[in-house]
Design a protein around this motif. Structure first.
Motif: not given
Length: 302
Positions: A37, A40, A109, A111
């Motif tokens: 996370r 990203r 979003s 993912t």
């Protein structure tokens, strides 16, 4: 443009609710799952901040056109790509110099289990001639806020940077050829007007807590599509000439010289981009001009 010079705090990206989910999935480790996370979201914040910074208009020998521009942000380059937010760049000129205000808001979003909400504000003032810059940035990611204040001043040919973050203060220097944000965009347009095909620009990034970035600019046959997404009205960028560009961005002094991200777009001789695409590897975001208001010029004593 911006890539954080420090690691983004874990709680800034993975708030308590996500950390508890990661704890249950990993059998007890609160940090499990957040490394991905972090990478990203760091890339997302960096790429979008870079896009907003590159949308800044700059002074040219032909025209000076301060303005307020608003861009829609879409995940991907398709005309029907999902809209994820907006970016606003407002730059005005007064008798003391340039005033820059930027806003960025994104909800998306990455993912099914990773939703990201980003709100960022930048306020800065650049001296005429580009010899100094002061700024304040506030970034809110998934509800966690971070503020940075700083100043840059050129003295005896050297740019000295002072940065203040909560509970910390740092001083540093920039490479001698570094240009402040508006001055850098002005230099870019002047090189294009001079028909330069490939050239570097060393640009200061306020969103990066006071770092310099090397931008390798290359003219290309095509940049970004001129077609406006069907859900928004077309806004014509002012100018008599335009150029399609690709730009690779590297943090100045990075040992491996690997680009952090790449941009491509079309810029007009007024300094206005009509569209810009940010490619950060794991994702691509397209910015389309959807609103434009031109500002007047100051009447300053000579």
């Amino acid at each position: 443009m911006a890539v954080p010079s420090k690691k983004i705090p874990l709680a800034w990206i993975c708030p308590a609710s996500l950390l508890e989910q990661a704890t249950r999935r990993s059998g007890g480790s609160r940090n499990a799952g957040c490394a991905v996370r972090t990478r990203r979201v760091a890339a997302l914040v960096s790429g979008l901040a870079a896009a907003v910074a590159m949308l800044a208009p700059g002074p040219t020998e032909a025209q000076l056109q301060p303005h307020r521009a608003e861009y829609s942000l879409r995940l991907g380059t398709a005309l029907n790509a999902t809209r994820i937010g907006r970016a606003v760049q407002d730059i005005e000129l007064d008798c003391d110099g340039w005033r820059i205000r930027r806003e960025l808001s994104v909800d998306m979003s990455l993912t099914p289990s990773l939703k990201v909400s980003i709100a960022a504000r930048v306020e800065g003032r650049e001296q005429r001639g580009g010899n100094g810059f002061t700024w304040r940035t506030v970034q809110v990611v998934n509800g966690s806020e971070r503020e940075v204040r700083g100043t840059v001043q050129r003295n005896a040919g050297t740019y000295r940077v002072e940065v203040e973050t909560p509970g910390d203060a740092e001083q540093s220097t920039l490479p001698s050829q570094t240009l402040m944000p508006v001055a850098a965009m002005g230099y870019l347009v002047r090189r294009l007007l001079a028909r330069s095909e490939v050239f570097p620009v060393l640009m200061f990034g306020a969103e990066a807590e006071g770092a310099a970035f090397l931008i390798e600019v290359k003219r290309t046959p095509t940049g970004t599509p001129d077609t406006t997404p069907p859900s928004q009205r077309h806004v014509q960028a002012p100018g008599t000439q335009s150029w399609s560009l690709s730009m690779a961005i590297t943090r100045a002094g990075r040992p491996d010289g690997k680009p952090l991200l790449s941009l491509r777009g079309r810029v007009f001789d007024s300094g206005v981009f009509n569209a810009l695409v940010v490619d950060a590897g794991a994702f691509t975001v397209a910015a389309h001009l959807q609103g434009l208001q031109m500002h007047g010029m100051p009447n300053c004593p000579r």
